[in-house]
Design an enzyme around this catalytic site. Structure first.
Site, short mmCIF file in Angstrom:
data_model
loop_
_atom_site.label_atom_id
_atom_site.label_comp_id
_atom_site.label_asym_id
_atom_site.label_seq_id
_atom_site.Cartn_x
_atom_site.Cartn_y
_atom_site.Cartn_z
N ASP A 1 0.82 -1.22 0.00
CA ASP A 1 0.00 0.00 0.00
C ASP A 1 0.86 1.26 0.00
O ASP A 1 2.02 1.26 0.39
CB ASP A 1 -0.91 0.01 1.24
CG ASP A 1 -0.11 -0.05 2.54
OD1 ASP A 1 0.89 -0.79 2.57
OD2 ASP A 1 -0.49 0.63 3.50
N GLU A 2 0.25 2.34 -0.44
CA GLU A 2 0.78 3.71 -0.29
C GLU A 2 2.25 3.85 -0.68
O GLU A 2 3.04 4.41 0.07
CB GLU A 2 0.60 4.18 1.17
CG GLU A 2 -0.85 4.23 1.59
CD GLU A 2 -1.01 4.70 3.03
OE1 GLU A 2 -1.94 5.48 3.26
OE2 GLU A 2 -0.25 4.29 3.92
N VAL A 3 2.61 3.34 -1.85
CA VAL A 3 4.00 3.49 -2.28
C VAL A 3 4.17 4.86 -2.92
O VAL A 3 3.45 5.24 -3.84
CB VAL A 3 4.39 2.37 -3.27
CG1 VAL A 3 5.84 2.53 -3.70
CG2 VAL A 3 4.16 1.01 -2.64
#
Ligand SMILES: *[C@@H]1O[C@H](CO)[C@@H](O)[C@H](O)[C@H]1NC(C)=O
Ligand SMILES: *[C@@H]1O[C@H](CO)[C@@H](O)[C@H](O)[C@H]1NC(C)=O
Ligand SMILES: *[C@@H]1O[C@H](CO)[C@@H](O)[C@H](O)[C@H]1NC(C)=O
Ligand SMILES: *[C@@H]1O[C@H](CO)[C@@H](O)[C@H](O)[C@H]1NC(C)=O
Ligand SMILES: *[C@@H]1O[C@H](CO)[C@@H](O)[C@H](O)[C@H]1NC(C)=O
Length: 542
Positions: free
Chosen positions: A337-339
């Site tokens: 997630d959320e890279v």
């Protein structure tokens, strides 16, 4: 139009007035007595009742047995004692047979019939059988299940049926007949132990709560940007340098085994999460070579894991091999997630690697990375779970990969994502409506309860691919002093939505009854040592 606006406005004013100034004495919602949470799938209940003397009560084995079972008897025997009142000098008399149903006598024992064999080394799995039948009928009380996991769920139900009689002195149980099983297979709680360290004692309290709510997965979000509390024997430097404190704030191998076994005894799976390639800043304290240097954004800073180095994959292969040997569950959560792509964008080596490999976007680069990690997990005999971004970035996922849906805002409504994921044939988990770190006024479990996991416009086949969900306790602002209170009873709403049938958990039609049952359930958790917060409004526990 005008008229109805006026009417609505005056109603709103009236209700503000009423709530503000007219208050009746006593609790706002009177707790139920002996109601089960989560609501069983099928229950017939009578007013006729037995009296139970907890200290003389016995569980009698009729079928197979093993220590998983006898340990459960010990736990539930203790829980039964918590229904015993403090000695006040009063003794109960044989109850008066007013309008409260027939007194059936004293119930001395529950016959426990485990049909299958009971293997000492059995592990709870996604497909474990949790069905049970519990009958408290005139002349006999019995609990039957094909598996040890069903027996554990049934013992929990049995313990919840006991209540304090109207005489204020006797412990009672009504005659009842229950056939029960979960609506969804995967009913979990994510606990983040990286933003704040959560000690073993509070983790166990959270796991006790899972058992009291018939949840079956402890999703352990072990490590993150801020700290790396997991002690790896392969790379001890990760926690030595990446934990908040290398001795106080770490989970060493015996702690981890302690938690896994504690959960297993309660029929709860422990699913580890090793979140990459983002959320890995703490890894870089001891292994900066793993991360993408990001001087272009901030001098001396680091971004996500560097996906172009072979050494990245050698390292992860070793770490995941260790994780495989530590955790027994079939599933591992690989994050994704959320890279943040800024650092990759500024790195010339990464850009030329992308040219050489015909990778046309940073999302595709993340896909290239996570694909390798999923294959690695697969070769280690893990099934993978990934956060929804991995799916949205177009990674071709093996069909046994679970996609964990968590976002819910403009452009990313969970119902639409769930539809897309299941349409693509992937199995899914829902968390979007159950973020425990999102707080609103009062007992905000109501919004959790009003989330119906199948409310996305998919076909029946698609709905079958939804395996369940998880409440998520991210730990930016929780630590050992408030984590248990924040989880319970709010996650109880998630537990009931995932266990009970859709028909019996309709907040719009059953609100009053749901509130009263939760009122009782919270007092029950409090008696058992869980500092669950009050669910509704003014009230008290017996
Ligand atoms: C990395 O691995 C690939 C594939 O095994 C190989 O072709 C390449 O030469 C390696 N690169 C380095 C720098 O070792
Ligand atoms: C690069 O990708 C494009 C689009 O996916 C494709 O059309 C092209 O054939 C690829 N080129 C090579 C050399 O793989
Ligand atoms: C892989 O997992 C399955 C099911 O959990 C198990 O039966 C099997 O023995 C495992 N295989 C290996 C090579 O570990
Ligand atoms: C997943 O793929 C395998 C191999 O292609 C297939 O045998 C299996 O039925 C598929 N499972 C699901 C749930 O679609
Ligand atoms: C999904 O939910 C959003 C927000 O509630 C709504 O606007 C949208 O119409 C829904 N989509 C579908 C396909 O039902």
């Amino acid at each position: 139009m005008m008229l109805s606006t006026v009417v609505v406005t005056s109603l709103v004013c009236f209700s503000v007035f009423a709530n503000g100034y007219i208050v009746n004495p006593g609790p706002k919602y009177v707790a139920t007595k002996g109601a089960v949470w989560p609501q069983p799938q099928n229950q017939i209940i009578s007013d006729d009742f037995y009296i139970v003397t907890p200290r003389n009560f016995k569980f009698n084995v009729k079928g197979a047995s093993c220590t998983l079972l006898t340990n459960a008897f010990e736990r539930y025997f203790k829980i039964l004692q918590q229904n015993t009142l403090p000695i006040t000098g009063k003794k109960y008399k044989k109850p008066l047979l007013l309008s409260e149903g027939q007194y059936l006598g004293t119930l001395h024992q529950l016959e426990v019939n485990l049909i299958d064999s009971c293997d000492e080394n059995e592990w709870p799995t996604l497909d474990m059988n949790e069905t049970y039948v519990l009958n408290i009928l005139e002349g006999a009380a019995s609990l039957t299940s094909e598996s040890i996991w069903g027996i554990l769920r049934g013992l929990e139900t049995f313990s919840q049926l006991l209540y304090l009689g109207v005489d204020g002195l006797s412990i009672r149980i009504n005659a009842t007949s229950i056939t029960d099983f979960p609506r969804f297979k995967h009913r979990g709680l994510l606990l983040d132990t990286a933003r704040h360290f959560i000690p073993i004692k509070q983790i166990k309290q959270v796991i006790d709560g899972l058992a009291y709510n018939k949840m079956n997965v402890f999703h352990w979000h072990l490590v993150d940007d801020q700290s790396f509390p997991f002690v790896s024997t392969t790379f001890p430097e990760l926690s030595e340098e990446g934990a908040y404190d290398p001795e106080l704030y770490v989970y060493n191998p015996t702690d981890v085994q302690d938690i896994i076994e504690y959960a297993r005894q309660r029929g709860i799976r422990v699913m580890p999460e090793i979140d990459t390639p983002g959320h890995t800043r703490s890894w870089g304290v001891s292994h900066p070579e793993l991360l993408t240097k990001c001087d272009g954004v901030v001098q001396g800073s680091y971004g996500p894991i560097d996906p172009i180095k072979n050494t990245t994959y050698t390292f992860l292969q070793k770490l995941l091999t260790e994780v495989r040997s530590v955790f027994k569950d079939k599933f591992i959560h690989l994050g994704g997630d959320e890279v943040d792509f800024d650092c990759w964008q500024l790195d010339t080596d990464i850009n030329s690697f992308m040219n050489d490999h015909n990778i046309s976007s940073y999302a595709a680069l993340e896909g290239y990375y996570i694909q390798k990690i999923i294959d690695m997990a697969d070769n280690l005999n893990f099934s993978s779970v990934v956060w929804e971004e991995v799916f949205k970035n177009g990674v071709k996922l093996p069909n046994n990969t679970l996609v964990h849906v968590w976002r819910d805002w403009q452009g990313s409504w969970w119902n639409d994502t769930m539809n897309d994921v299941t349409k693509a044939g992937n199995t899914a988990l829902l968390s979007a409506c159950w973020y425990l770190d999102h707080l609103s006024t009062g007992g905000d479990w109501e919004s959790f309860y009003q989330c119906e996991p199948t409310d996305f416009s998919g076909s029946e086949e698609q709905t079958k691919l939804l395996l369940g969900g998880e409440a998520c306790m991210w730990a930016e602002v929780v630590n050992e002093y408030n984590v248990v209170q924040r989880v319970w009873p709010r996650a109880s709403a998630t537990a009931e939505k995932l266990w009970s049938s859709k028909d019996t958990t309709n907040f719009n039609t059953d609100e009053e009854q749901i509130r009263k049952r939760l009122e009782e359930h919270v007092c029950r958790m409090n008696r058992r040592g869980i500092p669950a917060q009050p669910p509704n409004a003014a009230g008290f526990c017996l």
